[in-house]
Design an enzyme around this catalytic site. Sequence first.
Site, mmCIF file in Angstrom:
data_model
loop_
_atom_site.group_PDB
_atom_site.id
_atom_site.type_symbol
_atom_site.label_atom_id
_atom_site.label_comp_id
_atom_site.label_asym_id
_atom_site.label_seq_id
_atom_site.Cartn_x
_atom_site.Cartn_y
_atom_site.Cartn_z
ATOM 1 N N CYS A 177 1.036 -1.330 -0.369
ATOM 2 C CA CYS A 177 0.328 -0.233 -0.141
ATOM 3 C C CYS A 177 0.965 0.971 0.279
ATOM 4 O O CYS A 177 1.428 1.600 -0.891
ATOM 5 C CB CYS A 177 -1.225 -0.123 1.144
ATOM 6 S SG CYS A 177 -2.538 0.759 0.630
ATOM 7 N N HIS A 194 -3.459 -4.778 1.468
ATOM 8 C CA HIS A 194 -2.340 -5.508 2.769
ATOM 9 C C HIS A 194 -2.848 -6.562 3.363
ATOM 10 O O HIS A 194 -2.889 -7.602 3.960
ATOM 11 C CB HIS A 194 -3.202 -4.777 3.981
ATOM 12 C CG HIS A 194 -2.980 -3.133 3.670
ATOM 13 N ND1 HIS A 194 -2.178 -2.465 4.523
ATOM 14 C CD2 HIS A 194 -4.037 -2.444 3.227
ATOM 15 C CE1 HIS A 194 -2.951 -1.208 4.508
ATOM 16 N NE2 HIS A 194 -2.696 -1.251 3.395
ATOM 17 N N GLU A 211 -0.499 -8.673 4.931
ATOM 18 C CA GLU A 211 -0.033 -9.047 6.458
ATOM 19 C C GLU A 211 -1.913 -9.623 6.743
ATOM 20 O O GLU A 211 -1.490 -9.633 8.127
ATOM 21 C CB GLU A 211 0.311 -7.694 7.300
ATOM 22 C CG GLU A 211 -0.138 -6.514 7.553
ATOM 23 C CD GLU A 211 0.059 -6.047 5.741
ATOM 24 O OE1 GLU A 211 0.204 -6.015 5.348
ATOM 25 O OE2 GLU A 211 -0.773 -4.650 6.231
HETATM 26 N N1 GLN Z 1 -3.464 6.611 1.204
HETATM 27 C C1 GLN Z 1 -2.291 6.479 1.625
HETATM 28 C C2 GLN Z 1 -1.066 7.166 1.352
HETATM 29 O O1 GLN Z 1 -0.695 7.614 0.691
HETATM 30 C C3 GLN Z 1 -1.798 4.563 1.429
HETATM 31 C C4 GLN Z 1 -3.348 3.912 2.086
HETATM 32 C C5 GLN Z 1 -2.238 2.591 3.007
HETATM 33 O O2 GLN Z 1 -0.951 2.601 2.834
HETATM 34 N N2 GLN Z 1 -2.987 1.528 3.594
HETATM 35 O O3 GLN Z 1 0.522 6.434 1.551
#
Ligand code: GLN
Length: 198
Positions: free
Chosen positions: A84, A179, A181
Amino acid sequence: MKSRKIIGVLAFHGDVIEHIETTKLSAKKLQLDIEIVSVRTKDIISHLDALIIPGGESTTLYKLCEREGMWEKMKKIKNIFGTCAGAIMLAKVINHKIPGQKTLELMDIEIDRNAYGRQTDSFDKDIKTKLGYIRAVFIRAPRILKVETDVNVLAENEGETIACEQKIDGNYYLASCFHPELTTTTFHEYFIKQVYQI
Ligand code: GLN
């Protein structure tokens, strides 16, 4: 028994504990004795065989890494798994960045921050990946808009890349928009296998 490797988890914020636990469980499944360390300072960086960058907020992660003087050193880590916000950190091109926001610029991918909408638009879904079926959790996730030819796609959602890997100059990078994990050891086991080259 293979020699003991050190895998760091960037531990400023986000799913740090979940990544540590999932890495531990993956190591157990693979019968590997891995040293897993929380990374908050620059001293440890040069000793790491691999780093996991959890989700969280990429703008904050960048600022904290820079503040701690670890940013340039991070670029030299041989194996990095970014989930992410971590995937955003790996990308060479990001859209909707805030002024001054930087990434490690290691993977030939273009990524769009917050592309699925707001926090309340977060969702989870069963996905068939090249590594098997998983439940993928998307939390204010980024979208991977483009991958260059050297990048291998590992999972897609409705035709869009949501996980991919790249080997470049003897280094290995793995990125996922979701995610892993939270639901599975599949991706961590896969990453560890790349680190150990098994
Ligand atoms: N919106 C976050 C960002 O731009 C990422 C979201 C996340 O890691 N769950 O860094």
